[in-house]
Design a protein around this motif. Structure first.
Motif, PDB file in Angstrom:
ATOM      1  N   GLY A 167     -21.255 -64.319  23.252  1.00 18.58           N
ATOM      2  CA  GLY A 167     -20.943 -64.528  21.846  1.00 18.58           C
ATOM      3  C   GLY A 167     -20.031 -63.492  21.252  1.00 18.58           C
ATOM      4  N   GLY A 168     -19.674 -62.467  22.031  1.00 20.64           N
ATOM      5  CA  GLY A 168     -18.779 -61.427  21.542  1.00 20.64           C
ATOM      6  C   GLY A 168     -17.349 -61.657  21.993  1.00 20.64           C
ATOM      7  N   PHE A 169     -16.548 -60.609  21.942  1.00 14.32           N
ATOM      8  CA  PHE A 169     -15.155 -60.668  22.389  1.00 14.32           C
ATOM      9  C   PHE A 169     -15.058 -60.153  23.806  1.00 14.32           C
ATOM     10  N   ALA A 170     -14.178 -60.759  24.604  1.00 19.25           N
ATOM     11  CA  ALA A 170     -13.935 -60.270  25.964  1.00 19.25           C
ATOM     12  C   ALA A 170     -12.534 -60.632  26.394  1.00 19.25           C
ATOM     13  N   ALA A 171     -11.875 -59.691  27.071  1.00 19.70           N
ATOM     14  CA  ALA A 171     -10.523 -59.920  27.584  1.00 19.70           C
ATOM     15  C   ALA A 171     -10.269 -58.977  28.741  1.00 19.70           C
ATOM     16  N   VAL A 172      -9.271 -59.327  29.559  1.00 22.04           N
ATOM     17  CA  VAL A 172      -8.858 -58.473  30.666  1.00 22.04           C
ATOM     18  C   VAL A 172      -7.409 -58.068  30.445  1.00 22.04           C
ATOM     19  N   GLU A 173      -7.089 -56.825  30.806  1.00 19.35           N
ATOM     20  CA  GLU A 173      -5.738 -56.294  30.649  1.00 19.35           C
ATOM     21  C   GLU A 173      -5.343 -55.547  31.915  1.00 19.35           C
ATOM     22  N   ALA A 174      -4.148 -55.819  32.417  1.00 19.37           N
ATOM     23  CA  ALA A 174      -3.613 -55.074  33.559  1.00 19.37           C
ATOM     24  C   ALA A 174      -3.080 -53.743  33.057  1.00 19.37           C
ATOM     25  N   GLU A 175      -3.522 -52.651  33.661  1.00 22.46           N
ATOM     26  CA  GLU A 175      -3.138 -51.326  33.175  1.00 22.46           C
ATOM     27  C   GLU A 175      -2.883 -50.374  34.343  1.00 22.46           C
ATOM     28  N   LEU A 176      -2.404 -49.209  34.018  1.00 18.22           N
ATOM     29  CA  LEU A 176      -2.292 -48.098  34.960  1.00 18.22           C
ATOM     30  C   LEU A 176      -3.175 -46.975  34.428  1.00 18.22           C
ATOM     31  N   ALA A 177      -3.970 -46.388  35.315  1.00 12.36           N
ATOM     32  CA  ALA A 177      -4.901 -45.330  34.917  1.00 12.36           C
ATOM     33  C   ALA A 177      -4.468 -44.007  35.528  1.00 12.36           C
ATOM     34  N   LEU A 178      -4.570 -42.943  34.745  1.00 10.09           N
ATOM     35  CA  LEU A 178      -4.177 -41.603  35.168  1.00 10.09           C
ATOM     36  C   LEU A 178      -5.415 -40.734  35.341  1.00 10.09           C
ATOM     37  N   LEU A 179      -5.454 -39.991  36.442  1.00 12.13           N
ATOM     38  CA  LEU A 179      -6.520 -39.014  36.675  1.00 12.13           C
ATOM     39  C   LEU A 179      -6.017 -37.638  36.264  1.00 12.13           C
ATOM     40  N   ILE A 180      -6.749 -36.972  35.400  1.00 14.02           N
ATOM     41  CA  ILE A 180      -6.360 -35.646  34.940  1.00 14.02           C
ATOM     42  C   ILE A 180      -6.770 -34.622  35.996  1.00 14.02           C
ATOM     43  N   GLY A 181      -5.763 -33.900  36.524  1.00 10.46           N
ATOM     44  CA  GLY A 181      -6.014 -32.951  37.602  1.00 10.46           C
ATOM     45  C   GLY A 181      -6.266 -31.537  37.132  1.00 10.46           C
ATOM     46  N   HIS A 182      -5.906 -31.234  35.897  1.00  7.85           N
ATOM     47  CA  HIS A 182      -6.126 -29.907  35.306  1.00  7.85           C
ATOM     48  C   HIS A 182      -6.454 -30.106  33.836  1.00  7.85           C
ATOM     49  N   ASP A 183      -7.279 -29.235  33.284  1.00  8.46           N
ATOM     50  CA  ASP A 183      -7.566 -29.295  31.856  1.00  8.46           C
ATOM     51  C   ASP A 183      -6.261 -29.278  31.065  1.00  8.46           C
ATOM     52  N   ILE A 184      -6.163 -30.181  30.082  1.00  5.68           N
ATOM     53  CA  ILE A 184      -4.975 -30.217  29.228  1.00  5.68           C
ATOM     54  C   ILE A 184      -5.303 -29.508  27.918  1.00  5.68           C
ATOM     55  N   PRO A 185      -4.534 -28.491  27.549  1.00  5.94           N
ATOM     56  CA  PRO A 185      -4.829 -27.790  26.294  1.00  5.94           C
ATOM     57  C   PRO A 185      -4.741 -28.736  25.095  1.00  5.94           C
ATOM     58  N   ALA A 186      -5.643 -28.578  24.164  1.00  3.21           N
ATOM     59  CA  ALA A 186      -5.590 -29.367  22.938  1.00  3.21           C
ATOM     60  C   ALA A 186      -4.394 -28.900  22.121  1.00  3.21           C
ATOM     61  N   ARG A 187      -3.487 -29.808  21.825  1.00  6.35           N
ATOM     62  CA  ARG A 187      -2.326 -29.444  21.002  1.00  6.35           C
ATOM     63  C   ARG A 187      -1.826 -30.677  20.277  1.00  6.35           C
ATOM     64  N   SER A 188      -1.365 -30.475  19.066  1.00  9.55           N
ATOM     65  CA  SER A 188      -0.879 -31.583  18.252  1.00  9.55           C
ATOM     66  C   SER A 188       0.599 -31.854  18.477  1.00  9.55           C
ATOM     67  N   GLU A 189       1.307 -30.922  19.157  1.00 14.10           N
ATOM     68  CA  GLU A 189       2.720 -31.119  19.429  1.00 14.10           C
ATOM     69  C   GLU A 189       2.902 -32.028  20.640  1.00 14.10           C
ATOM     70  N   VAL A 190       4.048 -32.711  20.676  1.00 17.51           N
ATOM     71  CA  VAL A 190       4.343 -33.611  21.781  1.00 17.51           C
ATOM     72  C   VAL A 190       4.680 -32.806  23.027  1.00 17.51           C
ATOM     73  N   PHE A 191       4.066 -33.152  24.158  1.00 17.60           N
ATOM     74  CA  PHE A 191       4.409 -32.544  25.436  1.00 17.60           C
ATOM     75  C   PHE A 191       5.727 -33.127  25.952  1.00 17.60           C
ATOM     76  N   ALA A 192       6.526 -32.310  26.617  1.00 17.61           N
ATOM     77  CA  ALA A 192       7.635 -32.847  27.391  1.00 17.61           C
ATOM     78  C   ALA A 192       7.041 -33.664  28.538  1.00 17.61           C
ATOM     79  N   GLU A 193       7.690 -34.791  28.868  1.00 18.14           N
ATOM     80  CA  GLU A 193       7.129 -35.698  29.878  1.00 18.14           C
ATOM     81  C   GLU A 193       6.881 -34.992  31.202  1.00 18.14           C
ATOM     82  N   ALA A 194       7.827 -34.182  31.653  1.00 20.75           N
ATOM     83  CA  ALA A 194       7.671 -33.497  32.940  1.00 20.75           C
ATOM     84  C   ALA A 194       6.501 -32.520  32.902  1.00 20.75           C
ATOM     85  N   ASP A 195       6.330 -31.840  31.777  1.00 21.99           N
ATOM     86  CA  ASP A 195       5.213 -30.891  31.663  1.00 21.99           C
ATOM     87  C   ASP A 195       3.877 -31.619  31.685  1.00 21.99           C
ATOM     88  N   LEU A 196       3.807 -32.744  30.978  1.00 21.40           N
ATOM     89  CA  LEU A 196       2.559 -33.495  30.924  1.00 21.40           C
ATOM     90  C   LEU A 196       2.221 -34.077  32.291  1.00 21.40           C
TER      91      LEU A 196
END
Length: 253
Positions: free
Chosen positions: A84-113
Motif C-alpha cells: 500500500g506504500g510507494f515502491a520503485a527501482v532505480e539504476a545507480e552507481l554506488a561509491l565506497l568511501i575509502g578515507h574519512d572525508i572532512p566536513a566542509r561546506s565548500e565544493v571539493f575539486a573533483e580530483a581531490d574528492l
C-alpha cells in the motif's frame, strides 16, 4: 518512522508537512537521533527543476535503510515492500568511501574528492515509503521520510572507474522481462562525484561527515521505475554486470 518499522502504509503525511528543506532535514535528524547507530550509507536524489528554484537546492539526501550485497555469480536478491506504500527501482552507481572525508561546506575539486573513494559499484536503489503519494507530496516529504529509501542493492565493482567517461557507464532496466528504460551516468548532473560533493556539503551543514567504509548511492541513471510485489527487476550494466531484484510483500510482525 513507526509506520516504516511496522511496514504499514499511511493514507496521508503524519502531521504538518514541512514547507522548506531546512525543516524537512530537521525531521530527518530527529529520525536519525532515534536510531541505535549512525547511518553507514546515504542516497542522493535529484529535485525536479520546477521545484528546485523555490526550495533552493537541486538535490536531496537521505539515509539508506538497508544495504544488500548481491550474491556471487549475479544471484538475485529479494526485497520486501510496504504493502500500500510507494515502491520503485532505480539504476545507480554506488561509491565506497575509502578515507574519512572532512566536513566542509565548500565544493571539493573533483580530483581531490575522487581520492577519498576506494570503489565504485553497480547498484540498485529500492525507493520506498509508507506513503503511496510521497512523490506527489514533493521533496520535503521525501527528505522527511528517510529520503524515500528502502534499500540499496550492491553489485560488482567497476574497474578503472576514474578513467571512464560518464557516457560509458550505462544501464538497461527490465521489469518482468520487458525493457522499460536505458540510460547512462550522464543523466546524473555532473556524475557520481558531483552527487558525492553535494552530500558532503549537506552533511557538513548538519554536523555530520562521511567515514571510511560508508557507501553513497549517487542518483538515478535511467529514471524512477515503479514496482510492486511479485515483480522482477533486472538491471543490465553491460560489461560491468547485472543486478536482479524480486519484490515481495513485507510480512507483518
Amino acid at each position: 518512522m513507526s509506520a516504516r518499522r511496522a511496514a504499514l502504509s499511511l493514507a496521508e503525511f503524519p502531521g504538518p508537512q514541512p514547507t522548506t528543506l531546512q525543516a524537512a532535514y530537521a525531521v530527518q535528524e530527529r529520525m536519525l537521533d532515534a536510531l541505535a547507530d549512525r547511518p553507514v550509507a546515504w542516497k542522493v536524489g535529484l529535485i525536479a527543476a520546477e521545484q528546485s528554484a523555490a526550495l533552493g537546492d537541486n538535490r536531496l539526501v537521505g539515509p539508506v535503510a538497508r544495504l544488500i550485497e548481491q550474491g556471487a555469480g549475479g544471484r538475485g536478491v529479494a526485497v520486501p515492500l510496504i504493502a500500500g506504500g510507494f515502491a520503485a527501482v532505480e539504476a545507480e552507481l554506488a561509491l565506497l568511501i575509502g578515507h574519512d572525508i572532512p566536513a566542509r561546506s565548500e565544493v571539493f575539486a573533483e580530483a581531490d574528492l575522487a581520492d577519498y573513494v576506494s570503489d565504485m559499484r553497480i547498484a540498485a536503489e529500492i525507493a520506498g515509503s509508507p506513503l503511496a503519494a510521497i512523490v506527489e507530496l514533493g521533496p520535503t516529504a521525501v527528505v522527511s521520510d528517510h529520503g524515500n529509501n528502502l534499500a540499496v542493492v550492491l553489485g560488482g565493482s567497476i574497474a578503472d572507474w576514474r578513467a571512464r567517461s560518464l557516457q560509458s557507464l550505462v544501464c538497461t532496466v527490465s521489469i518482468n522481462n520487458a525493457v522499460i528504460a536505458s540510460g547512462s551516468a550522464e543523466q546524473v548532473p555532473g556524475g557520481p562525484l558531483a552527487a558525492l560533493s553535494f552530500l558532503v556539503q549537506n552533511l557538513a551543514r548538519r554536523g555530520r561527515a562521511l567515514k571510511k567504509g560508508d557507501w553513497v548511492s549517487t542518483g538515478a541513471m535511467t529514471g524512477v521505475h515503479p514496482v510492486a510485489p511479485g515483480m522482477l527487476a533486472e538491471l543490465d550494466f553491460g560489461s560491468h554486470g547485472r543486478l536482479s531484484v524480486r519484490f515481495s510483500t513485507h510480512r507483518q510482525t
